[in-house]
Design a protein around this motif. Structure first.
Motif, PDB file in Angstrom:
ATOM      1  N   LEU A 103       0.810  -1.224   0.000  1.00 42.53           N
ATOM      2  CA  LEU A 103       0.000   0.000   0.000  1.00 42.53           C
ATOM      3  C   LEU A 103       0.845   1.277   0.000  1.00 42.53           C
ATOM      4  N   PRO A 104       1.902   1.386   0.798  1.00 47.87           N
ATOM      5  CA  PRO A 104       2.729   2.599   0.721  1.00 47.87           C
ATOM      6  C   PRO A 104       3.348   2.800  -0.671  1.00 47.87           C
ATOM      7  N   ALA A 105       3.766   1.706  -1.297  1.00 48.78           N
ATOM      8  CA  ALA A 105       4.357   1.802  -2.641  1.00 48.78           C
ATOM      9  C   ALA A 105       3.314   2.205  -3.676  1.00 48.78           C
ATOM     10  N   LEU A 106       2.093   1.697  -3.528  1.00 47.00           N
ATOM     11  CA  LEU A 106       0.999   2.073  -4.426  1.00 47.00           C
ATOM     12  C   LEU A 106       0.654   3.551  -4.258  1.00 47.00           C
ATOM     13  N   ALA A 107       0.703   4.042  -3.044  1.00 45.03           N
ATOM     14  CA  ALA A 107       0.390   5.449  -2.772  1.00 45.03           C
ATOM     15  C   ALA A 107       1.461   6.380  -3.315  1.00 45.03           C
ATOM     16  N   ALA A 108       2.717   5.968  -3.203  1.00 47.34           N
ATOM     17  CA  ALA A 108       3.837   6.828  -3.591  1.00 47.34           C
ATOM     18  C   ALA A 108       4.064   6.888  -5.094  1.00 47.34           C
ATOM     19  N   GLY A 109       3.375   6.032  -5.840  1.00 46.08           N
ATOM     20  CA  GLY A 109       3.596   5.993  -7.276  1.00 46.08           C
ATOM     21  C   GLY A 109       4.759   5.100  -7.671  1.00 46.08           C
ATOM     22  N   GLU A 110       5.351   4.430  -6.693  1.00 49.83           N
ATOM     23  CA  GLU A 110       6.443   3.506  -6.984  1.00 49.83           C
ATOM     24  C   GLU A 110       5.914   2.223  -7.610  1.00 49.83           C
ATOM     25  N   CYS A 111       4.639   1.924  -7.360  1.00 52.70           N
ATOM     26  CA  CYS A 111       4.025   0.685  -7.836  1.00 52.70           C
ATOM     27  C   CYS A 111       2.701   1.017  -8.519  1.00 52.70           C
ATOM     28  N   LEU A 112       2.595   0.667  -9.796  1.00 51.12           N
ATOM     29  CA  LEU A 112       1.363   0.829 -10.558  1.00 51.12           C
ATOM     30  C   LEU A 112       0.722  -0.545 -10.703  1.00 51.12           C
ATOM     31  N   ALA A 113      -0.562  -0.654 -10.364  1.00 52.30           N
ATOM     32  CA  ALA A 113      -1.231  -1.953 -10.345  1.00 52.30           C
ATOM     33  C   ALA A 113      -2.184  -2.122 -11.519  1.00 52.30           C
ATOM     34  N   ALA A 114      -2.395  -3.369 -11.918  1.00 53.73           N
ATOM     35  CA  ALA A 114      -3.299  -3.706 -13.021  1.00 53.73           C
ATOM     36  C   ALA A 114      -4.048  -4.984 -12.693  1.00 53.73           C
ATOM     37  N   SER A 115      -5.231  -5.131 -13.283  1.00 54.66           N
ATOM     38  CA  SER A 115      -6.029  -6.350 -13.133  1.00 54.66           C
ATOM     39  C   SER A 115      -5.835  -7.223 -14.358  1.00 54.66           C
ATOM     40  N   SER A 116      -5.664  -8.523 -14.134  1.00 55.32           N
ATOM     41  CA  SER A 116      -5.483  -9.468 -15.233  1.00 55.32           C
ATOM     42  C   SER A 116      -6.424 -10.644 -15.005  1.00 55.32           C
ATOM     43  N   TRP A 117      -7.684 -10.459 -15.433  1.00 48.30           N
ATOM     44  CA  TRP A 117      -8.726 -11.453 -15.182  1.00 48.30           C
ATOM     45  C   TRP A 117      -9.173 -12.166 -16.456  1.00 48.30           C
ATOM     46  N   SER A 118      -9.344 -11.404 -17.535  1.00 46.54           N
ATOM     47  CA  SER A 118      -9.930 -11.956 -18.759  1.00 46.54           C
ATOM     48  C   SER A 118      -8.968 -12.898 -19.466  1.00 46.54           C
ATOM     49  N   GLU A 119      -9.541 -13.800 -20.240  1.00 47.56           N
ATOM     50  CA  GLU A 119      -8.727 -14.665 -21.084  1.00 47.56           C
ATOM     51  C   GLU A 119      -9.580 -15.243 -22.200  1.00 47.56           C
ATOM     52  N   PRO A 120      -8.970 -15.669 -23.289  1.00 52.46           N
ATOM     53  CA  PRO A 120      -9.732 -16.207 -24.410  1.00 52.46           C
ATOM     54  C   PRO A 120     -10.573 -17.408 -23.987  1.00 52.46           C
ATOM     55  N   GLY A 121     -11.852 -17.382 -24.311  1.00 53.22           N
ATOM     56  CA  GLY A 121     -12.730 -18.513 -24.032  1.00 53.22           C
ATOM     57  C   GLY A 121     -13.335 -18.539 -22.647  1.00 53.22           C
ATOM     58  N   ALA A 122     -12.990 -17.561 -21.796  1.00 58.89           N
ATOM     59  CA  ALA A 122     -13.503 -17.577 -20.423  1.00 58.89           C
ATOM     60  C   ALA A 122     -14.917 -17.030 -20.331  1.00 58.89           C
ATOM     61  N   GLY A 123     -15.328 -16.259 -21.328  1.00 63.48           N
ATOM     62  CA  GLY A 123     -16.647 -15.637 -21.267  1.00 63.48           C
ATOM     63  C   GLY A 123     -16.615 -14.386 -20.410  1.00 63.48           C
ATOM     64  N   ALA A 124     -17.621 -13.547 -20.580  1.00 62.53           N
ATOM     65  CA  ALA A 124     -17.666 -12.274 -19.848  1.00 62.53           C
ATOM     66  C   ALA A 124     -17.731 -12.487 -18.341  1.00 62.53           C
ATOM     67  N   ALA A 125     -18.353 -13.600 -17.917  1.00 64.67           N
ATOM     68  CA  ALA A 125     -18.518 -13.867 -16.488  1.00 64.67           C
ATOM     69  C   ALA A 125     -17.342 -14.617 -15.882  1.00 64.67           C
ATOM     70  N   LYS A 126     -16.291 -14.857 -16.670  1.00 64.81           N
ATOM     71  CA  LYS A 126     -15.065 -15.509 -16.186  1.00 64.81           C
ATOM     72  C   LYS A 126     -15.351 -16.872 -15.560  1.00 64.81           C
ATOM     73  N   LYS A 127     -16.231 -17.631 -16.211  1.00 67.42           N
ATOM     74  CA  LYS A 127     -16.627 -18.932 -15.662  1.00 67.42           C
ATOM     75  C   LYS A 127     -15.679 -20.066 -16.066  1.00 67.42           C
ATOM     76  N   ARG A 128     -15.004 -19.916 -17.194  1.00 63.01           N
ATOM     77  CA  ARG A 128     -14.215 -21.032 -17.726  1.00 63.01           C
ATOM     78  C   ARG A 128     -12.755 -20.623 -17.883  1.00 63.01           C
ATOM     79  N   LEU A 129     -12.071 -20.524 -16.779  1.00 64.38           N
ATOM     80  CA  LEU A 129     -10.673 -20.110 -16.804  1.00 64.38           C
ATOM     81  C   LEU A 129      -9.753 -21.282 -17.144  1.00 64.38           C
ATOM     82  N   ALA A 130      -8.834 -21.044 -18.063  1.00 63.86           N
ATOM     83  CA  ALA A 130      -7.830 -22.053 -18.394  1.00 63.86           C
ATOM     84  C   ALA A 130      -6.523 -21.803 -17.641  1.00 63.86           C
ATOM     85  N   THR A 131      -6.331 -20.610 -17.126  1.00 63.78           N
ATOM     86  CA  THR A 131      -5.120 -20.289 -16.378  1.00 63.78           C
ATOM     87  C   THR A 131      -5.167 -20.966 -15.015  1.00 63.78           C
ATOM     88  N   THR A 132      -4.120 -21.667 -14.676  1.00 64.09           N
ATOM     89  CA  THR A 132      -4.113 -22.467 -13.445  1.00 64.09           C
ATOM     90  C   THR A 132      -2.967 -22.066 -12.523  1.00 64.09           C
TER      91      THR A 132
END
Length: 371
Positions: A103-132
């Motif tokens: 959290l301190p690193a995220l606040a200071a701008g030293e760390c930029l965060a991203a979400s990585s949820w989607s993947e091919p074939g998983a569908g919009a609801a992320k029901k069928r994830l192939a990433t394990t």
């Protein structure tokens, strides 16, 4: 208690981001100089609690900051929104060690965060994830798979990755995600994580949206966010937070309205009643979208999750409608590739396709009438 946007001063960075939007619309690549300025601006601290060096902003503050950035650079607003989203998840579900370190690193701008949820074939609801994520004898985990449409790919320092950790039966009570899914926080310098910016997007061209490959990506169990197999509950809590992509749409709609008003004034059209009335109608639509986004952020409804979904759906639809109507008003004046309005139209459409997509928002809202 809401912390006002005045706590953080985005003004100096806005002009930099405005100029950046024009450059990235042509290049289709993230503007690293603008990202460096964003890191220095203090904006990344918005959603970090005060005790960890942040500004202590709530969802209403997050929405307002995102809207202001989106009005000048929607691509950067999307990167900023995802950073806020991961920050909030760590604040809610992180271990004491994760909070103290990240959290301190995220606040200071030293760390930029991203979400990585989607993947091919998983569908919009992320029901069928192939990433394990497979457990190793040492107690660590090995992640393998591929993620698509990750905003901030290649520029983020930390990725919140959604993976399958066990082959449990699908959880039919979960509308988003499935049983047996977990989250891991993966550092961008992990040799098993590789980002690819091969997507040539129509909209949000400066958002660094691309693919993330995970190949024998080894992480510690200390990098797991929340309980094992608990991802659907964490995802559900995101909607309850009140932070909404609708804020990006409001910023886009406001920018389009400003273009229309400036064009009408410059062309002497404000003396025409029809033009004045069309502008009045558009301003009412923008304000209505802003109001529902504000309502979502303040979480005063008995169903805050439903309001958050509706705010994204209504604001993104409104932004598209406002942009198209402004294009009609400008006529041939905007009928060149380089005109800012054409970028805004594409950016407005992009928000509708971002998770949860508008179609998924409709399904999730409608679920209350069909259950």
């Amino acid at each position: 208690m809401s912390v006002g946007v005045s706590v953080i001063q985005p003004g100096p960075v806005l002009e930099t981001l405005r100029r950046s939007a024009t450059r990235t619309a042509v290049s289709g690549r993230p503007d690293r100089r603008a990202l460096a300025e964003l890191r220095r601006s203090g904006l990344l601290a918005t959603a970090v609690p005060l005790e960890y060096g942040g500004a202590g902003g709530d969802a209403a503050t997050v929405n307002e900051v995102v809207e202001r950035v989106a009005a000048v650079n929607p691509s950067m607003a999307i990167i900023l929104f995802q950073h806020f989203a991961v920050t909030a998840r760590i604040g809610e579900w992180g271990s004491a060690a994760q909070k103290a370190t990240l959290l301190p690193a995220l606040a200071a701008g030293e760390c930029l965060a991203a979400s990585s949820w989607s993947e091919p074939g998983a569908g919009a609801a992320k029901k069928r994830l192939a990433t394990t994520a497979s457990p190793l004898p040492s107690g660590r985990w090995l992640l393998n798979g591929a993620k698509s449409f990750t905003t901030g790919a290649g520029v983020a320092d930390l990725y919140l990755v959604l993976v399958t950790t066990s082959a449990e039966p699908d959880d039919h009570d979960s509308a988003y995600g499935s049983a047996g899914q977990s989250f891991f926080l993966v550092r961008g310098d992990n040799p098993g994580l590789v980002a690819h910016l091969d997507l040539d997007l129509v909209g949000m061209r400066g958002s660094a949206t691309g693919f993330v490959s995970l190949r024998d990506c080894e992480v510690s169990d200390d990098d797991r966010l929340g309980p094992l197999g608990h991802a659907p509950a964490i995802i559900a809590a995101v909607r309850e937070s009140g932070a909404t992509l609708g804020a990006v749409s409001v910023g886009i709609a406001q920018a389009a309205l400003d273009i229309a008003a400036e064009h009408a004034g410059r062309s002497g059209l404000l003396t025409t009643q029809t033009v004045r009335h069309r502008l009045a109608e558009l301003s009412a639509q923008v304000e209505a979208a802003r109001a529902i986004v504000d309502s979502a952020g303040r979480r005063r409804s008995a169903e805050p999750g439903a309001v958050t979904l509706r705010s994204k759906l209504f604001a993104s639809t409104t932004a598209e409608q406002v942009c198209i109507e402004v294009a009609r008003m400008l006529g041939s004046a905007a009928y060149v590739v380089s005109h800012q309005l054409n970028r805004l139209i594409a950016d407005a459409r992009a928000v509708a396709l971002m998770g949860p997509t508008n179609d998924l928002c409709r399904e999730l809202v409608a679920a209350s009438w069909t259950s």
